[in-house]
Design a protein around this motif. Structure first.
Motif, PDB file in Angstrom:
ATOM      1  N   ARG A  82      23.777   7.160  -7.278  1.00 40.36           N
ATOM      2  CA  ARG A  82      24.831   7.563  -8.211  1.00 40.36           C
ATOM      3  C   ARG A  82      24.290   7.897  -9.591  1.00 40.36           C
ATOM      4  N   LEU A  83      23.111   7.390  -9.954  1.00 39.19           N
ATOM      5  CA  LEU A  83      22.633   7.581 -11.330  1.00 39.19           C
ATOM      6  C   LEU A  83      22.439   9.057 -11.734  1.00 39.19           C
ATOM      7  N   PRO A  84      21.748   9.943 -11.075  1.00 39.12           N
ATOM      8  CA  PRO A  84      20.957   9.747  -9.865  1.00 39.12           C
ATOM      9  C   PRO A  84      19.504   9.373 -10.201  1.00 39.12           C
ATOM     10  N   ALA A  85      18.934   8.519  -9.363  1.00 32.54           N
ATOM     11  CA  ALA A  85      17.531   8.133  -9.491  1.00 32.54           C
ATOM     12  C   ALA A  85      16.930   8.200  -8.093  1.00 32.54           C
ATOM     13  N   PRO A  86      16.424   9.369  -7.694  1.00 28.59           N
ATOM     14  CA  PRO A  86      15.912   9.527  -6.331  1.00 28.59           C
ATOM     15  C   PRO A  86      14.660   8.693  -6.082  1.00 28.59           C
ATOM     16  N   VAL A  87      14.390   8.427  -4.809  1.00 27.62           N
ATOM     17  CA  VAL A  87      13.188   7.690  -4.423  1.00 27.62           C
ATOM     18  C   VAL A  87      11.957   8.467  -4.884  1.00 27.62           C
ATOM     19  N   SER A  88      11.069   7.770  -5.583  1.00 25.70           N
ATOM     20  CA  SER A  88       9.872   8.405  -6.141  1.00 25.70           C
ATOM     21  C   SER A  88       8.588   7.697  -5.723  1.00 25.70           C
ATOM     22  N   GLY A  89       8.713   6.628  -4.920  1.00 23.99           N
ATOM     23  CA  GLY A  89       7.534   5.914  -4.464  1.00 23.99           C
ATOM     24  C   GLY A  89       7.899   4.973  -3.332  1.00 23.99           C
ATOM     25  N   ARG A  90       6.936   4.723  -2.450  1.00 20.27           N
ATOM     26  CA  ARG A  90       7.145   3.831  -1.310  1.00 20.27           C
ATOM     27  C   ARG A  90       5.850   3.058  -1.072  1.00 20.27           C
ATOM     28  N   TRP A  91       6.002   1.747  -0.822  1.00 14.51           N
ATOM     29  CA  TRP A  91       4.862   0.883  -0.517  1.00 14.51           C
ATOM     30  C   TRP A  91       5.205   0.069   0.726  1.00 14.51           C
ATOM     31  N   ARG A  92       4.182  -0.216   1.526  1.00  9.79           N
ATOM     32  CA  ARG A  92       4.405  -0.930   2.786  1.00  9.79           C
ATOM     33  C   ARG A  92       3.647  -2.247   2.798  1.00  9.79           C
ATOM     34  N   LEU A  93       4.256  -3.227   3.453  1.00 16.62           N
ATOM     35  CA  LEU A  93       3.636  -4.526   3.697  1.00 16.62           C
ATOM     36  C   LEU A  93       3.415  -4.707   5.190  1.00 16.62           C
ATOM     37  N   TRP A  94       2.332  -5.416   5.532  1.00 15.37           N
ATOM     38  CA  TRP A  94       1.977  -5.682   6.913  1.00 15.37           C
ATOM     39  C   TRP A  94       1.860  -7.195   7.126  1.00 15.37           C
ATOM     40  N   ARG A  95       1.932  -7.581   8.391  1.00 13.55           N
ATOM     41  CA  ARG A  95       1.736  -8.985   8.751  1.00 13.55           C
ATOM     42  C   ARG A  95       0.851  -9.055  10.000  1.00 13.55           C
ATOM     43  N   GLY A  96       0.013 -10.080  10.037  1.00 15.49           N
ATOM     44  CA  GLY A  96      -0.851 -10.245  11.195  1.00 15.49           C
ATOM     45  C   GLY A  96      -1.160 -11.710  11.417  1.00 15.49           C
ATOM     46  N   THR A  97      -1.537 -12.030  12.637  1.00 13.18           N
ATOM     47  CA  THR A  97      -1.937 -13.402  12.957  1.00 13.18           C
ATOM     48  C   THR A  97      -3.378 -13.634  12.519  1.00 13.18           C
ATOM     49  N   VAL A  98      -3.720 -14.889  12.316  1.00 14.69           N
ATOM     50  CA  VAL A  98      -5.081 -15.224  11.898  1.00 14.69           C
ATOM     51  C   VAL A  98      -5.777 -16.101  12.942  1.00 14.69           C
ATOM     52  N   VAL A  99      -5.078 -16.362  14.047  1.00 14.84           N
ATOM     53  CA  VAL A  99      -5.664 -17.225  15.093  1.00 14.84           C
ATOM     54  C   VAL A  99      -6.445 -16.391  16.099  1.00 14.84           C
ATOM     55  N   ALA A 102       0.859  -1.179   0.000  1.00 15.00           N
ATOM     56  CA  ALA A 102       0.000   0.000   0.000  1.00 15.00           C
ATOM     57  C   ALA A 102       0.893   1.226   0.000  1.00 15.00           C
ATOM     58  N   GLN A 103       0.506   2.249  -0.757  1.00 10.56           N
ATOM     59  CA  GLN A 103       1.337   3.434  -0.904  1.00 10.56           C
ATOM     60  C   GLN A 103       1.519   4.176   0.416  1.00 10.56           C
ATOM     61  N   ILE A 104       2.753   4.608   0.636  1.00 14.24           N
ATOM     62  CA  ILE A 104       3.087   5.472   1.761  1.00 14.24           C
ATOM     63  C   ILE A 104       3.596   6.787   1.160  1.00 14.24           C
ATOM     64  N   GLY A 105       2.737   7.787   1.109  1.00 15.70           N
ATOM     65  CA  GLY A 105       3.125   9.057   0.499  1.00 15.70           C
ATOM     66  C   GLY A 105       3.258   8.932  -1.018  1.00 15.70           C
ATOM     67  N   PHE A 106       3.853   9.947  -1.618  1.00 15.71           N
ATOM     68  CA  PHE A 106       4.107   9.992  -3.063  1.00 15.71           C
ATOM     69  C   PHE A 106       2.813   9.800  -3.863  1.00 15.71           C
ATOM     70  N   HIS A 107       1.706  10.325  -3.362  1.00 14.84           N
ATOM     71  CA  HIS A 107       0.440  10.102  -4.055  1.00 14.84           C
ATOM     72  C   HIS A 107       0.295  10.962  -5.310  1.00 14.84           C
ATOM     73  N   ASP A 108       1.231  11.882  -5.516  1.00 11.11           N
ATOM     74  CA  ASP A 108       1.198  12.675  -6.745  1.00 11.11           C
ATOM     75  C   ASP A 108       2.058  12.071  -7.850  1.00 11.11           C
ATOM     76  N   ARG A 109       2.651  10.904  -7.593  1.00  7.98           N
ATOM     77  CA  ARG A 109       3.487  10.262  -8.616  1.00  7.98           C
ATOM     78  C   ARG A 109       2.619   9.773  -9.763  1.00  7.98           C
ATOM     79  N   PRO A 110       3.139   9.817 -10.991  1.00 11.43           N
ATOM     80  CA  PRO A 110       2.363   9.269 -12.102  1.00 11.43           C
ATOM     81  C   PRO A 110       2.222   7.757 -11.956  1.00 11.43           C
ATOM     82  N   PRO A 111       1.117   7.185 -12.399  1.00 10.68           N
ATOM     83  CA  PRO A 111       0.941   5.732 -12.278  1.00 10.68           C
ATOM     84  C   PRO A 111       1.985   4.982 -13.086  1.00 10.68           C
ATOM     85  N   MET A 112       2.407   3.838 -12.585  1.00  8.43           N
ATOM     86  CA  MET A 112       3.417   3.032 -13.251  1.00  8.43           C
ATOM     87  C   MET A 112       2.933   1.588 -13.310  1.00  8.43           C
TER      88      MET A 112
END
Length: 371
Positions: free
Chosen positions: A354-371, A128-138
């Motif tokens: 070094r390219l430079p290619a700065p960070v332009s998007g971030r996505w997060r993963l979560w984990r949870g128990t199911v018991v 799920a996106q963390i910030g960068f909501h103005d980035r063009p879709p990829m």
């Protein structure tokens, strides 16, 4: 008002599942191609399903679908169970109902945890996106609403990993000139390094070679799940049209494959707002597949694990990057996104700087128990 989540069991419910992102697009959800996404749940096309238990769920309020989720449990007990294909109204009760349905399914398969959003594994759409909501879709980098992470936190899930996108401004890149100077200093090594483009006459064989290199180069990464033979065949069918103007380049050292890079046009730039190809959505997509687009994505850039400590591994990586940048320049692609990259992958992040290619998007993963 009644709210409940139930298993997708009919063709009409499946159509509602795949139509939902377009209905909720105004909330910030990206819209996949409906026919392509539907094929991901078709055992006759997507052979990945042969060794995974997969179920789709819809959340309903007063007879109307208001959210969706899918749960995936590999037959291999060492591979993680996941939830994904998430799309919902901005309502924590809907999110809770969907996650509850996924938990119940995963628990019934004998698992204790689930990770997501993953559609279906880390080899597919991630996070799920963390910030960068103005980035063009990829291409296949999901767009999700800004309120979603807080809802996943509130539902009792714990963040476990962030993945990044880094974008290169092709006209301003400095890598090609630096690499040319380096290559002049190491003629003996350059004679041992060979780059070759994918041989389309042996498409099936080349796809298997891509999968073998991918499984090796990414095999030690966090959350790695190997591509299995049945899945590889299906992914090859999805890859083929992207290579009309895209390319896969292999690096060989002394005739041994040691790395690869893939560059594909950014199909998301022309995605129909309703997710449908007909009646006219296909016209823009054909243009993108032919290369008439301003951006492209590098979904694979890697070196095999055994070669990473080799004195020439940086040379191979540099050569692959130069080829990707050169292809983008020839096609007129102004932006080249390299994604995704694990946040903790210091070597790759340093290479991007070094390219430079700065960070332009971030996505997060979560984990949870199911018991």
């Amino acid at each position: 008002m009644s709210l409940h989540a139930s298993l997708v069991a009919t063709a009409a419910e499946a159509r509602a599942f795949h139509a939902l992102p377009a209905r909720l697009r105004h909330l910030g959800w990206s819209v996949p191609l409906r026919w392509e996404e539907a094929r991901m749940f078709d055992p006759g096309f997507f052979h990945f399903l042969a060794d995974h238990h997969v179920a789709r769920f819809l959340a309903w309020r007063d007879g109307n679908p208001v959210g969706r989720i899918a749960a995936c449990v590999p037959h291999d007990a060492t591979a993680p169970a996941s939830f994904g294909f998430l799309c919902t109204e901005q309502d924590p009760a809907v999110v809770a109902a969907l996650l509850g349905a996924a938990r119940d399914f995963i628990r019934a398969q004998g698992r204790a945890e689930m990770t997501g959003p993953l559609s279906f594994t880390i080899n597919h759409e991630v996070g799920a996106q963390i910030g960068f909501h103005d980035r063009p879709p990829m291409l296949r980098m999901p767009g999700t609403p800004g309120w979603l992470p807080a809802m996943l936190d509130a539902a009792g899930l714990l963040p476990v990993q962030d993945v990044l996108a880094c974008t290169l401004d092709v006209p301003a890149e400095r890598h090609s000139a630096r690499f040319a100077a380096l290559a002049l200093k190491r003629p003996a090594d350059m004679a041992r390094l060979r780059l070759r483009v994918m041989d389309r006459r042996d498409f099936a064989g080349e796809v298997r070679r891509i999968a073998a290199l991918y499984n090796d180069a990414w095999g030690a990464n966090w959350g790695a799940v190997p591509l299995r033979p049945a899945e590889v065949e299906s992914l090859g069918k999805l890859l083929r049209p992207l290579l009309w103007s895209g390319e896969v380049v292999f690096a060989d050292w002394d005739r041994t494959p040691v790395g690869l890079v893939a560059v594909v046009p950014n199909l998301a730039a022309a995605m129909p707002a309703n997710g449908r190809l007909l009646p006219f959505g296909w016209l823009r997509l054909v243009g993108v597949l032919a290369g008439r687009v301003a951006s492209a994505r590098v979904p694979m850039l890697g070196i095999t694990q055994a070669f990473r400590g080799h004195p020439a591994s940086a040379l191979a990586m540099g050569a692959l990057l130069r080829e990707a940048i050169g292809l983008a320049a020839r096609r007129g692609w102004q932006r080249l996104e390299i994604s995704w990259i694990l946040e903790g992958n210091a070597a790759m992040r340093n290479a991007m700087a070094r390219l430079p290619a700065p960070v332009s998007g971030r996505w997060r993963l979560w984990r949870g128990t199911v018991v």
